[in-house]
Design a protein around this motif. Structure first.
Motif, PDB file in Angstrom:
ATOM      1  N   VAL A  40       0.849  -1.194   0.000  1.00  0.00           N
ATOM      2  CA  VAL A  40       0.000   0.000   0.000  1.00  0.00           C
ATOM      3  C   VAL A  40       0.879   1.237   0.000  1.00  0.00           C
ATOM      4  O   VAL A  40       1.863   1.314   0.727  1.00  0.00           O
TER       5      VAL A  40
ATOM      6  N   VAL B 244       0.737   4.990   0.883  1.00  0.00           N
ATOM      7  CA  VAL B 244      -0.123   5.945   1.594  1.00  0.00           C
ATOM      8  C   VAL B 244       0.268   7.374   1.227  1.00  0.00           C
ATOM      9  O   VAL B 244       1.406   7.790   1.405  1.00  0.00           O
TER      10      VAL B 244
ATOM     11  N   GLU C   1      -3.618   4.563  -1.020  1.00  0.00           N
ATOM     12  CA  GLU C   1      -4.527   4.927   0.054  1.00  0.00           C
ATOM     13  C   GLU C   1      -4.335   6.415   0.300  1.00  0.00           C
ATOM     14  O   GLU C   1      -3.208   6.870   0.468  1.00  0.00           O
TER      15      GLU C   1
ATOM     16  N   GLU D 280      -4.948   9.797   2.521  1.00  0.00           N
ATOM     17  CA  GLU D 280      -5.242  10.265   3.867  1.00  0.00           C
ATOM     18  C   GLU D 280      -5.451  11.777   3.785  1.00  0.00           C
ATOM     19  O   GLU D 280      -4.584  12.489   3.308  1.00  0.00           O
TER      20      GLU D 280
END
Ligand code: ARG
Length: 249
Positions: free
Chosen positions: A32, A34, A72, A74
């Motif tokens: 992943v 981020v 991902e 944020e």
């Protein structure tokens, strides 16, 4: 023996994390990537029907795909992004972030992927016709942005109103609470189109370039991002994404 194994295991894990899915042994594992951003910055990153979309979100997705990992996103305060990357809570910071000498002390930047400009938004028909008229006026900015840094340096803290979102600064201007907003040109166009009676001064406040921030010394990730960005520039993907979000005029 146990200790050696644990250390070995740790380093394998760290390595596969760092390159996001491509471990040194070549076994592809879903990793992943981020991305820390502040999704209050159209057309680069903003909320749309529960999703975070925009130029940065799409470029990041293309980078992640090239690296074989899932992206991902944020969404945090703009002025927390560098700390988030520095503490490895996020792998990269991508938020229409301007490369500055000061930020280079805390993070490493990728190659640049966009040129930008700080511009000044004022009331249409008001008494601020050029940058020279800004002295002594109340200037609104998004906290921690380069607009904030320029305004604070050039006019002093007392003349700067800091907002957590650029849009809030523009709304305060529309309501007559402040006299001008210094912000990046593309978000400026979007915000002005959404608020009556505002214009952008022709004269740019500063020229800038955007890049992706990674933790200082994370060369493996930086190289992977730079490689992906170079490919995406060459094959026209970045132009295609930008053209979909920014009209030519
Ligand atoms: N380019 C400016 C800076 O780096 C503003 C960026 C704001 N970005 C955001 N996603 N809110 O300081």
């Amino acid at each position: 023996m146990k200790k050696i194994l644990a250390v070995l295991l740790m380093s394998v894990m760290v390595m596969s994390l760092a390159s996001c899915g491509k471990s040194s042994s070549g076994t592809a594992q879903a990793g992943v990537l981020v991305m820390a951003t502040n999704a209050e910055f159209p057309p680069y990153e903003y909320h749309e029907g529960g999703d975070i979309v925009g130029i940065d979100a799409e470029i990041a997705a293309a980078i992640a795909e090239k690296m074989g990992c899932t992206l991902e996103i944020e969404d945090i305060a703009f002025d927390s992004i560098i700390a988030e990357v520095d503490s490895s809570k996020a792998d990269m910071g991508m938020a229409g972030m301007t490369v500055t000498e000061d930020r280079k002390q805390s993070v490493d930047f990728s190659v640049t992927y966009a040129v930008a400009r700080q511009v000044v938004i004022v009331k249409e028909g008001g008494d601020i016709a050029s940058i020279d008229d800004l002295a002594g006026r109340k200037i609104g900015v998004q906290q921690g942005t380069t607009g904030d840094i320029y305004a604070s340096d050039d006019y002093g803290d007392d003349n700067v109103e800091r907002y957590s979102k650029g849009m809030e600064a523009v709304q305060a201007l529309a309501q007559g609470k402040i006299d001008a907003v210094i912000i990046d040109n593309e978000p400026a166009k979007v915000f002005v189109s959404e608020n009556e009676g505002l214009i952008i001064l022709d004269e740019a406040y500063a020229d800038e370039e955007y890049a992706i921030a990674v933790r200082k010394g994370n060369t493996e990730l930086l190289n992977a991002i730079n490689e992906a960005l170079d490919e995406l520039k060459k094959d026209g993907t970045i132009d295609e994404i930008v053209d979909r979000y920014i009209s030519a005029n």
